[in-house]
Scaffold this motif. Sequence first.
Motif, mmCIF file in Angstrom:
data_model
loop_
_atom_site.group_PDB
_atom_site.id
_atom_site.type_symbol
_atom_site.label_atom_id
_atom_site.label_comp_id
_atom_site.label_asym_id
_atom_site.label_seq_id
_atom_site.Cartn_x
_atom_site.Cartn_y
_atom_site.Cartn_z
ATOM 1 N N PHE A 147 0.807 -1.279 -0.058
ATOM 2 C CA PHE A 147 -0.021 0.148 -0.058
ATOM 3 C C PHE A 147 0.897 1.337 -0.113
ATOM 4 C CE2 PHE A 147 -3.157 -2.977 1.266
ATOM 5 C CZ PHE A 147 -4.252 -2.778 0.639
ATOM 6 N N LEU A 155 -8.407 3.084 -3.611
ATOM 7 C CA LEU A 155 -8.542 1.780 -3.395
ATOM 8 C C LEU A 155 -10.071 1.489 -3.151
ATOM 9 C CD1 LEU A 155 -9.427 1.964 -0.114
ATOM 10 C CD2 LEU A 155 -6.893 1.737 0.095
ATOM 11 N N LEU A 171 -10.388 -4.064 3.452
ATOM 12 C CA LEU A 171 -9.732 -4.139 2.253
ATOM 13 C C LEU A 171 -9.185 -5.531 2.138
ATOM 14 C CD1 LEU A 171 -7.144 -1.279 2.520
ATOM 15 C CD2 LEU A 171 -9.522 -1.193 1.676
#
Length: 386
Positions: A147, A155, A171
């Motif tokens: 990330f 995202l 996520l």
Amino acid sequence: MIKRSRGKAKKKVQEIDKGQAFMEAFEALGRERGIAPEVLFDAIEAALTSAYHRNFSSAQNVRVEIDRGTFAYHVYALKTVVEEVVNDITEISVEEARKINPAYEVGDVFEQEVTPANFGRIAAQTAKQVVVQRIREAERGNIYDEFSNRASDILNGTVQRVENRNVYIDLGKTEALLPAAEQIEGEEYRHGDRIKAYILEVRKTSKGPQITVSRTHPGLLKRLFELEVPEIQDGIVEIKSVAREPGMRSKIAVFSREEDVDPVGACVGHKGLRVQAIVNELRNEKIDIVKWNADPACYIANALSPAKVVSVATKEDEKVSRVVVPDYQLSLAIGKEGQNARLAAKLTGWKIDIKSETQAADEELDEGMDVVEVTGEASFSAEGES
């Protein structure tokens, strides 16, 4: 004697088989979690060193080595070669060391295997916790690397929970934090909602990487257009500037490197499908798409769209301008609570003073300003259905 020997040999083989199965299981786990086998080997060796210190000798310096081929482990005591021994736990005389290997010199490190006979059970119990912890740390490191390389990107995730106005987004491998200050005013977030957000910051913490995202950053609008418009992805159309008042209204200035490609039309899409998808994602935020122009006067006129502009006077060195619009267009040019003028100023980087034709006729133009009569180029405004 023969039977006993066979029994010991059989037991030794069983222990090796168990050890190999144990190590192979960790290697498989490493592959599954995306962790290099060497990281796991290092973790197990560190765990076995801790286990030895805790259960056998805390004062002794030791090194644990695992054979990468057979998975067998060995514990070696480390002693410094000295002329005269003061501490026989950490030192060995050069005379004694040379009985084993004549090449030893004072200052060398002497190694002697001290693997305890009953070390296997203790090692397995102790190593498990440490190895699991190292695996977690390695996983966190992998997530951070993934990330942190995506900073300033978008995202996709699912709203997991809302606590103290902060929204936590699932996520998959980890979660992201959408702080209250980065949320669009009036936007509601419910468990299970799919959401897109802009990555603001990725920080390492003791609990793992903390990913902070935003729904209000101008970069979110820019990246949404980059994902939605193939001409931007191909480098034909470029987004030159973005100005945004989240949840209310935004402006973007676009430019085409090819004369036969209309940058505004490319961003709008067939029947407005491209821009409408972005408007829907931003919960009906109104979006003005205007053409960027190298001529400041023309660019300022475009930025004030949908208002029509009669003339623009500019002072290049101070980045200030006076814009004249028809009397009936004054309120449209300024916008509700000054919003249109404010966004145009942010978009262009110029200070914009808007006057009606009647007002301009009664005022003298500031010295040093050049007046240019302009006609705004084609633009497009998209907004959600009310």
